[in-house]
Design an enzyme around this catalytic site. Structure first.
Site, PDB file in Angstrom:
ATOM      1  N   LYS A 164     143.742  50.473 -49.399  1.00  0.00           N
ATOM      2  CA  LYS A 164     144.219  51.002 -50.738  1.00  0.00           C
ATOM      3  C   LYS A 164     145.739  51.654 -49.113  1.00  0.00           C
ATOM      4  CE  LYS A 164     141.232  52.360 -53.022  1.00  0.00           C
ATOM      5  NZ  LYS A 164     141.153  52.393 -54.451  1.00  0.00           N
ATOM      6  N   SER A 218     145.026  55.923 -54.981  1.00  0.00           N
ATOM      7  CA  SER A 218     144.754  55.250 -53.765  1.00  0.00           C
ATOM      8  C   SER A 218     144.012  56.375 -53.583  1.00  0.00           C
ATOM      9  CB  SER A 218     146.623  55.993 -53.445  1.00  0.00           C
ATOM     10  OG  SER A 218     146.383  55.810 -51.660  1.00  0.00           O
ATOM     11  N   SER A 219     144.763  56.893 -51.788  1.00  0.00           N
ATOM     12  CA  SER A 219     143.271  57.956 -51.009  1.00  0.00           C
ATOM     13  C   SER A 219     143.828  58.306 -49.885  1.00  0.00           C
ATOM     14  CB  SER A 219     142.058  56.963 -50.433  1.00  0.00           C
ATOM     15  OG  SER A 219     141.657  57.440 -49.769  1.00  0.00           O
ATOM     16  N   TYR A 262     138.235  49.911 -45.749  1.00  0.00           N
ATOM     17  CA  TYR A 262     139.087  50.780 -47.265  1.00  0.00           C
ATOM     18  C   TYR A 262     140.308  51.207 -47.205  1.00  0.00           C
ATOM     19  CZ  TYR A 262     138.396  54.704 -50.942  1.00  0.00           C
ATOM     20  OH  TYR A 262     138.972  55.604 -52.197  1.00  0.00           O
TER      21      TYR A 262
HETATM   22  N1  LIG Z   1     135.692  60.456 -55.433  1.00  0.00           N
HETATM   23  C1  LIG Z   1     136.377  60.693 -53.886  1.00  0.00           C
HETATM   24  O1  LIG Z   1     136.406  61.190 -52.827  1.00  0.00           O
HETATM   25  C2  LIG Z   1     137.980  59.586 -53.924  1.00  0.00           C
HETATM   26  C3  LIG Z   1     138.328  59.795 -52.991  1.00  0.00           C
HETATM   27  C4  LIG Z   1     139.837  59.128 -52.972  1.00  0.00           C
HETATM   28  C5  LIG Z   1     139.726  58.085 -53.635  1.00  0.00           C
HETATM   29  N2  LIG Z   1     139.173  58.324 -54.721  1.00  0.00           N
HETATM   30  C6  LIG Z   1     139.232  56.832 -55.731  1.00  0.00           C
HETATM   31  O2  LIG Z   1     138.911  56.977 -56.924  1.00  0.00           O
HETATM   32  C7  LIG Z   1     139.482  56.093 -58.117  1.00  0.00           C
HETATM   33  C8  LIG Z   1     137.967  56.003 -57.827  1.00  0.00           C
HETATM   34  O3  LIG Z   1     136.391  56.849 -57.626  1.00  0.00           O
HETATM   35  P1  LIG Z   1     135.362  56.820 -58.143  1.00  0.00           P
HETATM   36  O4  LIG Z   1     134.855  58.007 -56.886  1.00  0.00           O
HETATM   37  O5  LIG Z   1     135.415  57.596 -60.135  1.00  0.00           O
HETATM   38  O6  LIG Z   1     134.544  56.444 -58.019  1.00  0.00           O
HETATM   39  P2  LIG Z   1     132.633  55.660 -59.017  1.00  0.00           P
HETATM   40  O7  LIG Z   1     132.595  57.507 -59.564  1.00  0.00           O
HETATM   41  O8  LIG Z   1     131.819  54.893 -58.018  1.00  0.00           O
HETATM   42  O9  LIG Z   1     133.160  55.013 -60.376  1.00  0.00           O
HETATM   43  C9  LIG Z   1     133.892  53.202 -59.814  1.00  0.00           C
HETATM   44  C10 LIG Z   1     133.361  53.284 -61.189  1.00  0.00           C
HETATM   45  O10 LIG Z   1     134.383  51.600 -61.068  1.00  0.00           O
HETATM   46  C11 LIG Z   1     133.717  50.733 -61.614  1.00  0.00           C
HETATM   47  N3  LIG Z   1     133.737  49.602 -60.795  1.00  0.00           N
HETATM   48  C12 LIG Z   1     133.045  49.696 -59.148  1.00  0.00           C
HETATM   49  N4  LIG Z   1     133.872  48.220 -58.603  1.00  0.00           N
HETATM   50  C13 LIG Z   1     134.436  47.357 -59.731  1.00  0.00           C
HETATM   51  C14 LIG Z   1     134.843  45.705 -59.239  1.00  0.00           C
HETATM   52  N5  LIG Z   1     134.800  45.671 -58.907  1.00  0.00           N
HETATM   53  N6  LIG Z   1     134.978  45.640 -61.008  1.00  0.00           N
HETATM   54  C15 LIG Z   1     135.027  46.487 -62.175  1.00  0.00           C
HETATM   55  N7  LIG Z   1     134.578  47.654 -62.048  1.00  0.00           N
HETATM   56  C16 LIG Z   1     134.137  48.165 -60.910  1.00  0.00           C
HETATM   57  C17 LIG Z   1     132.215  51.206 -61.590  1.00  0.00           C
HETATM   58  O11 LIG Z   1     130.957  50.535 -62.865  1.00  0.00           O
HETATM   59  P3  LIG Z   1     130.508  49.506 -62.189  1.00  0.00           P
HETATM   60  O12 LIG Z   1     129.944  49.820 -60.591  1.00  0.00           O
HETATM   61  O13 LIG Z   1     129.087  49.788 -63.052  1.00  0.00           O
HETATM   62  O14 LIG Z   1     131.580  48.456 -62.273  1.00  0.00           O
HETATM   63  C18 LIG Z   1     132.578  52.457 -61.870  1.00  0.00           C
HETATM   64  O15 LIG Z   1     132.271  52.178 -63.323  1.00  0.00           O
HETATM   65  C19 LIG Z   1     138.916  54.952 -56.845  1.00  0.00           C
HETATM   66  O16 LIG Z   1     139.600  54.264 -56.422  1.00  0.00           O
HETATM   67  C20 LIG Z   1     138.610  55.653 -55.522  1.00  0.00           C
HETATM   68  O17 LIG Z   1     139.036  54.704 -54.599  1.00  0.00           O
HETATM   69  C21 LIG Z   1     137.784  58.053 -55.132  1.00  0.00           C
END
Ligand SMILES: NC(=O)c1ccc[n+]([C@@H]2O[C@H](COP(=O)([O-])OP(=O)(O)OC[C@H]3O[C@@H](n4cnc5c(N)ncnc54)[C@H](OP(=O)(O)O)[C@@H]3O)[C@@H](O)[C@H]2O)c1
Length: 233
Positions: free
Chosen positions: A154, A136-137, A150
């Site tokens: 979530k 989540s977030s 978004y």
């Molecule tokens: N980064 C933050 O600050 C933050 C904060 C709060 C919550 N989150 C949550 O943490 C989780 C991980 O985020 P992250 O920051 O690690 O993201 P990220 O670095 O952008 O990585 C996202 C991953 O998901 C894959 N992906 C995206 N859309 C997809 C789809 N439709 N089907 C299959 N694979 C998909 C991407 O590969 P492809 O693009 O090749 O598909 C990549 O492997 C998410 O749920 C995000 O909402 C992140």
């Protein structure tokens, strides 16, 4: 002892790859996905025990891909990590300007796809007395300008987890807010800004391991509140 198995969506970079790396190093068998197959293959090649990994490229919003993922999971599944997420348009638009197709896509990827995977994998999760980790977030609970689409996706995911936990008392169902992390998604949310001061996704993994290997009850957690893992599975 049987080898534990996890399905982690969105595992080619960011938090999904960091968690997959840690689980794999602990001997977990993994089913991983992401849309970009080349990047996913490179990520799998970087894992400590790639022989334990099944990598399937595809979009979690695609029912056929989800069926392929489910077919790759053995009869018992210890852990489902619904991590793959869509951010929506970058820069993040106010709700007044959020294109409705973009909102529908956010819901399809961030909310509908996790529920669909849960539905497909419940029998395997029940057999293992397994756990579902719904990523989540803080945008699910805060009113940040630009984060409405978004955040709504979530918030709905959180509620699915809350209800699933009651309906499936023999499973552990966790919604987890990992906090800000220096990833591609976070960069897309803050285009042009230097986000290098944000924590790395690796730094969040010990808190996730507490949910995966510990004895915490189902619920919503912030990794910032979880003490570092002791000796997870
Ligand atoms: N980064 C933050 O600050 C933050 C904060 C709060 C919550 N989150 C949550 O943490 C989780 C991980 O985020 P992250 O920051 O690690 O993201 P990220 O670095 O952008 O990585 C996202 C991953 O998901 C894959 N992906 C995206 N859309 C997809 C789809 N439709 N089907 C299959 N694979 C998909 C991407 O590969 P492809 O693009 O090749 O598909 C990549 O492997 C998410 O749920 C995000 O909402 C992140």
């Amino acid at each position: 002892m049987t080898t534990p198995t996890a399905l982690v969506t969105g595992a080619s970079r960011g938090l999904g790859l960091a968690l997959a790396t840690s689980l794999n190093a602990r001997g977990w068998q993994l089913v991983l996905d992401a849309r970009d197959g080349d990047r996913l293959a490179t990520a799998v090649g970087s894992l400590p025990l790639p022989g334990l990994v099944t990598a399937l490229s595809g979009d979690v919003a695609d029912p056929a891909h989800r069926a392929t993922l489910a077919a790759a999971v053995p009869a018992r599944l210890d852990l489902l990590v619904a991590n793959a997420s869509d951010l929506g348009p970058s820069p993040l638009p106010p709700l007044a300007e959020l294109p409705l197709p973009a909102f529908e896509r956010l819901l399809a990827v961030n909310t509908v796809a996790p529920l669909a995977l849960v539905q497909l994998l419940l029998p395997a999760l029940r057999r293992a007395g397994g756990r579902a980790l719904l990523v989540s977030s803080d945008a699910a609970v805060e009113g940040y300008a630009g984060w409405g689409g978004y955040g709504a996706s979530k918030a709905a995911l959180d509620q699915l987890g809350r209800v699933l936990a009651v309906e499936e008392p023999d499973l552990r169902v966790y919604a987890v807010d990992p906090g800000d992390m220096a990833t591609d998604m976070h960069q897309a949310a803050f285009p042009g800004e230097d986000i290098s001061d944000r924590p790395s996704p690796d730094s969040v993994v010990p808190a996730l391991l507490r949910l995966i290997g510990g004895d915490l009850p189902s619920g919503r957690y912030r990794t910032a509140e979880l003490a570092p893992a002791g000796a997870p599975a």
